[in-house]
Structure formats: structure tokens, C-alpha cells
Write a protein that holds these residues in place. Structure first.
Motif, PDB file in Angstrom:
ATOM      1  N   ALA A 130       0.833  -1.212   0.000  1.00 19.06           N
ATOM      2  CA  ALA A 130       0.000   0.000   0.000  1.00 19.06           C
ATOM      3  C   ALA A 130       0.861   1.252   0.000  1.00 19.06           C
ATOM      4  CB  ALA A 130      -0.939  -0.006   1.198  1.00 19.06           C
ATOM      5  N   ALA A 131       1.958   1.209   0.719  1.00 20.42           N
ATOM      6  CA  ALA A 131       2.848   2.381   0.793  1.00 20.42           C
ATOM      7  C   ALA A 131       3.667   2.559  -0.483  1.00 20.42           C
ATOM      8  CB  ALA A 131       3.788   2.241   1.993  1.00 20.42           C
ATOM      9  N   GLN A 132       3.847   1.491  -1.245  1.00 20.15           N
ATOM     10  CA  GLN A 132       4.701   1.528  -2.432  1.00 20.15           C
ATOM     11  C   GLN A 132       3.934   1.737  -3.748  1.00 20.15           C
ATOM     12  OE1 GLN A 132       8.125   1.195  -2.675  1.00 20.15           O
ATOM     13  NE2 GLN A 132       8.170   1.384  -0.463  1.00 20.15           N
ATOM     14  N   CYS A 133       2.621   1.824  -3.708  1.00 21.48           N
ATOM     15  CA  CYS A 133       1.834   1.808  -4.951  1.00 21.48           C
ATOM     16  C   CYS A 133       1.534   3.182  -5.532  1.00 21.48           C
ATOM     17  CB  CYS A 133       0.535   1.036  -4.747  1.00 21.48           C
ATOM     18  SG  CYS A 133      -0.682   1.874  -3.704  1.00 21.48           S
ATOM     19  N   HIS A 134       2.086   4.222  -4.968  1.00 20.10           N
ATOM     20  CA  HIS A 134       1.783   5.582  -5.429  1.00 20.10           C
ATOM     21  C   HIS A 134       2.363   5.823  -6.826  1.00 20.10           C
ATOM     22  CE1 HIS A 134       1.121   9.712  -5.834  1.00 20.10           C
ATOM     23  NE2 HIS A 134       1.602  10.184  -4.718  1.00 20.10           N
ATOM     24  N   ARG A 135       1.478   6.221  -7.749  1.00 18.34           N
ATOM     25  CA  ARG A 135       1.876   6.564  -9.121  1.00 18.34           C
ATOM     26  C   ARG A 135       1.882   8.073  -9.274  1.00 18.34           C
ATOM     27  NH1 ARG A 135      -2.990   3.034 -11.156  1.00 18.34           N
ATOM     28  NH2 ARG A 135      -3.452   3.321  -8.964  1.00 18.34           N
ATOM     29  N   LYS A 136       2.806   8.553 -10.069  1.00 18.21           N
ATOM     30  CA  LYS A 136       2.844   9.989 -10.387  1.00 18.21           C
ATOM     31  C   LYS A 136       1.997  10.238 -11.634  1.00 18.21           C
ATOM     32  CE  LYS A 136       7.356  10.627  -8.380  1.00 18.21           C
ATOM     33  NZ  LYS A 136       8.769  10.828  -8.580  1.00 18.21           N
ATOM     34  N   GLY A 137       1.406  11.428 -11.689  1.00 17.97           N
ATOM     35  CA  GLY A 137       0.662  11.825 -12.878  1.00 17.97           C
ATOM     36  C   GLY A 137      -0.776  11.359 -12.921  1.00 17.97           C
ATOM     37  N   ILE A 138      -1.275  10.794 -11.838  1.00 19.53           N
ATOM     38  CA  ILE A 138      -2.693  10.429 -11.795  1.00 19.53           C
ATOM     39  C   ILE A 138      -3.316  11.098 -10.577  1.00 19.53           C
ATOM     40  CG2 ILE A 138      -2.261   8.206 -12.907  1.00 19.53           C
ATOM     41  CD1 ILE A 138      -2.925   6.932 -10.146  1.00 19.53           C
ATOM     42  N   GLY A 139      -4.625  11.072 -10.520  1.00 17.98           N
ATOM     43  CA  GLY A 139      -5.317  11.685  -9.392  1.00 17.98           C
ATOM     44  C   GLY A 139      -5.016  10.964  -8.091  1.00 17.98           C
ATOM     45  N   GLU A 140      -4.918  11.728  -7.039  1.00 13.36           N
ATOM     46  CA  GLU A 140      -4.604  11.145  -5.736  1.00 13.36           C
ATOM     47  C   GLU A 140      -5.678  10.172  -5.282  1.00 13.36           C
ATOM     48  OE1 GLU A 140      -2.393   9.988  -2.676  1.00 13.36           O
ATOM     49  OE2 GLU A 140      -1.750  11.139  -4.417  1.00 13.36           O
ATOM     50  N   SER A 141      -6.924  10.403  -5.666  1.00 19.20           N
ATOM     51  CA  SER A 141      -7.986   9.489  -5.242  1.00 19.20           C
ATOM     52  C   SER A 141      -7.768   8.085  -5.818  1.00 19.20           C
ATOM     53  CB  SER A 141      -9.364  10.028  -5.629  1.00 19.20           C
ATOM     54  OG  SER A 141      -9.486  10.134  -7.030  1.00 19.20           O
ATOM     55  N   ARG A 142      -7.217   7.998  -7.012  1.00 20.11           N
ATOM     56  CA  ARG A 142      -6.938   6.677  -7.593  1.00 20.11           C
ATOM     57  C   ARG A 142      -5.825   5.998  -6.809  1.00 20.11           C
ATOM     58  NH1 ARG A 142      -6.581   5.352 -14.076  1.00 20.11           N
ATOM     59  NH2 ARG A 142      -6.885   3.105 -13.862  1.00 20.11           N
ATOM     60  N   ASN A 143      -4.782   6.738  -6.467  1.00 27.82           N
ATOM     61  CA  ASN A 143      -3.714   6.167  -5.646  1.00 27.82           C
ATOM     62  C   ASN A 143      -4.263   5.698  -4.296  1.00 27.82           C
ATOM     63  OD1 ASN A 143      -1.326   6.265  -7.212  1.00 27.82           O
ATOM     64  ND2 ASN A 143      -1.170   8.459  -6.882  1.00 27.82           N
ATOM     65  N   GLN A 144      -5.132   6.486  -3.696  1.00 28.12           N
ATOM     66  CA  GLN A 144      -5.692   6.122  -2.390  1.00 28.12           C
ATOM     67  C   GLN A 144      -6.544   4.858  -2.478  1.00 28.12           C
ATOM     68  OE1 GLN A 144      -7.641   9.750  -1.207  1.00 28.12           O
ATOM     69  NE2 GLN A 144      -5.741  10.689  -0.488  1.00 28.12           N
ATOM     70  N   GLU A 145      -7.335   4.746  -3.541  1.00 30.95           N
ATOM     71  CA  GLU A 145      -8.159   3.536  -3.708  1.00 30.95           C
ATOM     72  C   GLU A 145      -7.287   2.305  -3.912  1.00 30.95           C
ATOM     73  OE1 GLU A 145     -11.669   3.044  -5.991  1.00 30.95           O
ATOM     74  OE2 GLU A 145     -12.379   5.075  -5.541  1.00 30.95           O
ATOM     75  N   THR A 146      -6.203   2.463  -4.672  1.00 35.56           N
ATOM     76  CA  THR A 146      -5.303   1.330  -4.897  1.00 35.56           C
ATOM     77  C   THR A 146      -4.652   0.914  -3.575  1.00 35.56           C
ATOM     78  OG1 THR A 146      -4.908   2.094  -7.153  1.00 35.56           O
ATOM     79  CG2 THR A 146      -3.344   0.519  -6.256  1.00 35.56           C
TER      80      THR A 146
END
Length: 180
Positions: free
Chosen positions: A155-171
Motif C-alpha cells: 500500500a505504501a509503495q503503490c503511489h503513481r505519479k501523474g494520476i489523481g490522488e484518489s486513484r492512488n488512495q483507492e489502490t
């Protein structure tokens, strides 16, 4: 992996667009994030113009216009560049085929795919669909955490750049659900 959960999530973030547009990565795209790699690929899809089937020349002209357009516009800004449109039923069939294809690719690329909990599969699917399988493989720490069942690390490693933060949070939330 349950496609009835995956498809609405992908549609929520990718949108549903009945005309060709350029995604943030620059690819000509249709429907729910389906990249059209070449003009020849565009010809294999079902297009219509004002209720009649689009001709090959119309499809190729639309593809060329969109491919030549500026990257980074909102999808609807590309609508005037082509008269070709795709019906909702064809978009539904396209996303269903894309989900099957991506899941098969993930299972081939990740030897332990079938052992991951469903929420982890859904999170990995979202990342692969968004970034491409090669893009997902640029997250070696995430993939190592997944193989080790370390869902909080994933969960801590799945942050993608260039997309909305809500998508990162859901992932990230999906990876955390995998622990439960």
C-alpha cells in the motif's frame, strides 16, 4: 479477480469516451482506456457516423487527426477531430476483452498471481491497466512486498505519479483490504 468489481473502478478513473482521444500518455484511446496503437488497429473496431458504419477512410482520417493533436487536453476536446463514434455496447465488449487480456498478462508476468487475495489482484490490475505491464514492473519494491504478503508495504509503495490522488488512495486501500 472479479471483473464486475474491476470494470466500474476502471471506468470511474478512465472515463467512458465514445470518440477517439489522446490519453495522458499520448496514445490514441477509445472507450474505457483502450489504447489504439496503430491506424490498422482502429480499423478492427466498430465505428459509426450518424448511425451508419464508418468507412475505412473515415476511421483512418479520424485516427490521424487525433494522433496529430496536442497531448494533455480533456477527452471531449478531441471530439471534433473525428466523426467516428463507438456505441456503449461496443465499449462494454472492448473493456471486457481488455480485462481478460490484462488479467492473462498479469498471471503470466507474476508467477504467484493466483495466490494473491482478490483485492491485491484488483490493485495490481488497476496499476497495470493504467501504466501498462512494463510500467507496473517498474515497481520492484511493491512487487516484492506483494509476493511476501506484506500488504501494508505494498500500500505504501503503490503511489503513481501523474494520476489523481484518489486513484492512488483507492489502490492503496485495496492492498490494505488484502490483509483482512
Amino acid at each position: 479477480m472479479d471483473s464486475s468489481l474491476v470494470i466500474p473502478r476502471v471506468e470511474k478513473f478512465e472515463g467512458r469516451v465514445p470518440h477517439m482521444y489522446r490519453c495522458t500518455g499520448g496514445e490514441v484511446t477509445i472507450g474505457i482506456g483502450h489504447a489504439i496503437q496503430t491506424p490498422a488497429d482502429a480499423l478492427t473496431l466498430a465505428w459509426s457516423i450518424d448511425g451508419r458504419p464508418a468507412t475505412a477512410a473515415e476511421i483512418q482520417a479520424g485516427y490521424a487527426s487525433v494522433a496529430a493533436a496536442q497531448i494533455g487536453l480533456v477527452a471531449k476536446a478531441y471530439a471534433p477531430l473525428s466523426q467516428c463514434r463507438m456505441a456503449d455496447s461496443d465499449i462494454d465488449a472492448l473493456i471486457a476483452a481488455d480485462v481478460t487480456r490484462f488479467e492473462t498478462s498479469l498471471a503470466a508476468a507474476l508467477p504467484n498471481w493466483n495466490t494473491y487475495p482478490a483485492p491485491a489482484q484488483e490493485a495490481l490490475f488497476d496499476m497495470a491497466f493504467n501504466l501498462g505491464l512494463g510500467g507496473l514492473q517498474k515497481f520492484p519494491s511493491l512487487l516484492a512486498a506483494v509476493d511476501a504478503g506484506q500488504w501494508d508495504v505494498a500500500a505504501a509503495q503503490c503511489h503513481r505519479k501523474g494520476i489523481g490522488e484518489s486513484r492512488n488512495q483507492e489502490t492503496a486501500a485495496l492492498f490494505l483490504q488484502a490483509a483482512g
